[in-house]
Motif scaffolding. Structure first.
Motif, PDB file in Angstrom:
ATOM      1  N   THR B 146       0.817  -1.221   0.000  1.00  0.00           N
ATOM      2  CA  THR B 146       0.000   0.000   0.000  1.00  0.00           C
ATOM      3  C   THR B 146       0.845   1.263   0.000  1.00  0.00           C
ATOM      4  O   THR B 146       0.310   2.364   0.124  1.00  0.00           O
ATOM      5  N   ASN B 147       2.179   1.134  -0.104  1.00  0.00           N
ATOM      6  CA  ASN B 147       3.069   2.298   0.024  1.00  0.00           C
ATOM      7  C   ASN B 147       2.680   3.090   1.271  1.00  0.00           C
ATOM      8  O   ASN B 147       2.456   4.314   1.213  1.00  0.00           O
ATOM      9  N   GLY B 197       2.854  -0.341  -3.834  1.00  0.00           N
ATOM     10  CA  GLY B 197       1.520   0.251  -3.923  1.00  0.00           C
ATOM     11  C   GLY B 197       0.563  -0.504  -4.832  1.00  0.00           C
ATOM     12  O   GLY B 197      -0.532  -0.018  -5.087  1.00  0.00           O
ATOM     13  N   SER B 198       0.936  -1.694  -5.333  1.00  0.00           N
ATOM     14  CA  SER B 198       0.051  -2.400  -6.271  1.00  0.00           C
ATOM     15  C   SER B 198      -0.875  -3.392  -5.568  1.00  0.00           C
ATOM     16  O   SER B 198      -1.610  -4.131  -6.225  1.00  0.00           O
TER      17      SER B 198
END
Lengths: 462, 462
Positions: B146-147, B197-198
């Motif tokens: 999720t960064n 973040g993916s």
């Protein structure tokens, strides 16, 4: 302008400036590599995002390849147009568009020159801290295309870290506004970071939002003479743990000789195998004293054998010139350049292996080493022996690059630290990236550029 | 274990731990959102990269969807398995693998808990500076997916900035070693940043190389009471220009009431509309004096009406608790959460518009605001009225999220600052990202995960 494709381009974008003079084709068709004979179809100089889109749509319809073009200071052939491509120069899109004091964001067109970014930031009491010797000619779009690094990476990171947003025209002519200046944005894949470092193969950066920061503190510059590379690594470790380093650059005696021959002043009476130029925060007497103590500790232990410290901006500039003048002093010789990186911890073993390879591969040849220790980045410039034809020289250098590339693979390094892959390093990409990674890159390129019009043949073959 | 697909999984990976008990399916099938009824096929707990690869290959052959799973502290449903998926928990891959003092890199398996990373860094005299209240349960793999941002973004950035390398298993079972700890690496597309973040939709992070840094300087913590949001923005600007801020967090009086009800100590006699907890470098008397002067200047101008400053670690912890305790104090009420961001400069206008929207949309409802002013990140938690059934409440909240999402689009913001899109924010993705961007995301997913087995239905529909 008799080419029917160009006539159709003008029909679709009547105000577009298009150049076809032989001198212009030569000028815009090459970068600083000077190895390929420029042969573009024409040069287009759009003034608006809409014109960029029109060019891309035309290129898709006509199946004409596009080469995005900034300051063309690149050293890997990424901006070379040698195969009838249309050069899409961002030169006229060179305006600073906006500044926001609360966000500390400067919005610029891609063709703005790095030095103009520095100046605009300074006018607002802030700094854009990414910097290289080519600052007066390179464009921010080109910096983004290669994720350029430079002399202050140890403190501020690469270009990537300073990009708050990108406006991009993809290979199908779509405009994307990526991240739009947000600090936190966890909403799907970060296509901004995919564009950064993609060397114009996925689309064209037309605007960028640049993050600015506080200007650096008052600094001092120190020049050190060192007896060995091992000592250099130890000095780096000591300095890094005690001081706030803004830069930590090394070069060899051979590099110094070129700079001195180019007019710089000899810093020490004796010759030494290695030199370091380091810049560090020296905002008050305490910080200055800590730096001097670190220097003296290194001197006592024999890690440093001589040194000089700047007491004025003029002296700082003089010391910096010894490092920053290297590339310029070598340029007339048309050196073959390697720009490699490994993890800092791998530097000593990699350097020893590589020095042996290079001594065996280029016997008696002038090999100039310099680089950024704090980033694990080595520049290896090979100066051609007088009278050797360029093609013979390049062929010989490429044999050594093969060996170097193998050493990089063994030490987990990269064939390009900051110059990009372009044409020059394309044959070596698979020593740095796996087959699976390159296959994914090809697949991703097909998603953003299905007709393969964006800078084809650069980085990898489709 | 009668499912023939699971039997074949065990045949291909005989040592793999697989759980199918109802209690385990319930436990591993959901995250902190608690909105979906868990219904996974089974839970797999691989111990090695090879087992992860075996699972992915099996999933491709059987067309079983995989849900990568860390600490499941997520707030967007990214780790929910409600449709017969196999949960691939990284829980057993929780070792610190290596530390390099020269590179300042800690290599860890993806299942290691954030607090263990903090501790490992501390043991080596360094710091991993990304931090959140969920530090005791969340895993580094989930942070990367999720960064994740947290409370120190203003000073240290998001998770992305600290990832020097990733080992990833893609949707086809290939292992990629991305960037391998290099500081400079301009050799084709940076797939590491694509993975960050993916949300597990492109592959599974199995190992990460984390960059460490110097421990933060000695700090002090200040609590401020403020009369208005406009004053808050001005105080932020003054503090940021004079001090080195490590954190600058705000919350409203309503948020404070929940924390006080949960056992925290009332800081001031009077109630105030806004509060700030800020932490700043206070390494010496000079820095401490500068901070006090800044506070007094704000007091004189009426921007601040009351304040407290920590004189010990215990007092600092007490002040921090007022901010960090908010999520915990709300949790028993099962609030509906929005986690949005805009550029800092857009905060006042966005906040005013959004407060009006929310007052109209949730009349008389307990809405709790807090967030990270320095990052442009607002958390908006809606506490359900007593006795309202959850589905009615969620439906009502989603209507307001529609309006909020429109306001975000107008102000250039994001529907997810740091929680990710997952299932919860999927209906609103197109207010933050364009159709063209989402189409590219779909295309990129097909390249890395051609059979669509990686966390399908999260972030966007295929």
């Amino acid at each position: 302008m008799t080419d029917v494709r160009l006539q159709r381009l003008i029909e679709t974008a009547p105000a577009l400036r298009v150049l076809t003079d032989a001198a212009e084709l030569e000028h815009y068709g090459r970068d600083w590599t000077r190895r390929w004979q420029p042969a573009p179809l024409a040069i287009a100089l759009p003034a608006t995002v809409e014109e960029v889109q029109a060019i891309v749509r035309w290129a898709n319809a006509e199946r004409v390849a596009l080469v995005p073009s900034g300051g063309r200071t690149g050293l890997s052939g990424g901006a070379v147009a040698a195969n009838g491509e249309l050069v899409l120069s961002l030169e006229r899109m060179n305006r600073v568009l906006a500044f926001d004091a609360i966000d500390r964001v400067l919005t610029v067109q891609a063709g703005v020159v790095l030095e103009a970014v520095h100046n605009a930031a300074r006018e607002h009491g802030l700094a854009y801290p990414v910097d290289y010797a080519a600052r007066g000619s390179c464009s921010i779009g080109g910096n983004i295309a290669t994720n350029a690094g430079g002399i202050r990476v140890i403190r501020y990171g690469n270009t990537r870290e300073w990009i708050a947003g990108l406006k991009v025209v993809t290979g199908t002519g779509e405009v994307l506004e990526l991240n739009r200046g947000l600090i936190k944005n966890s909403s799907g894949y970060d296509l901004r970071h995919l564009m950064i470092g993609s060397e114009g193969t996925l689309g064209i950066v037309v605007e960028a939002m640049l993050r600015l920061t506080e200007p650096p503190p008052p600094t001092q510059v120190m020049l050190l003479a060192l007896p060995s590379f091992e000592a250099l690594m130890q000095v780096f470790s000591i300095f890094r743990s005690r001081m706030t380093l803004e830069a930590f650059e090394f070069f060899t005696d051979r590099a110094l000789r070129h700079v001195l021959a180019h007019g710089a002043q000899r810093p020490f009476d004796d010759e030494h195998p290695y030199y370091v130029v380091t810049e560090f925060a020296a905002a008050d007497e305490h910080q200055q004293a800590v730096a001097l103590e670190a220097f003296e500790a290194c001197l006592t232990e024999g890690l440093v054998v001589d040194g000089a410290i700047s007491q004025s901006d003029a002296q700082a500039a003089q010391l910096w010139r010894l490092r920053e003048g290297i590339t310029e002093s070598l340029a007339p010789h048309k050196p073959y350049k390697n720009d490699v990186s490994v993890r800092i911890s791998s530097m000593p073993a990699f350097l020893a292996e590589t020095q042996a390879l290079i001594e065996a591969g280029y016997p008696g040849v002038d090999v100039v080493w310099f680089g950024h220790i704090g980033d694990g980045n080595l520049h290896i410039n090979v100066v051609p022996p007088e009278g050797m034809p360029q093609d013979v020289f390049v062929a010989q250098c490429e044999q050594v690059t093969d060996l170097l590339s193998g050493a990089l693979a063994r030490h987990g390094g990269s064939i390009s630290a900051e110059h990009g892959i372009g044409l020059v390093k394309k044959p070596y990409l698979l020593d740095t990236r796996s087959e699976a990674e390159v296959a994914l890159m090809r697949g991703i390129k097909r998603v953003l550029d299905p007709n393969g019009i964006m800078n084809p043949g650069k980085v990898f073959d489709a």
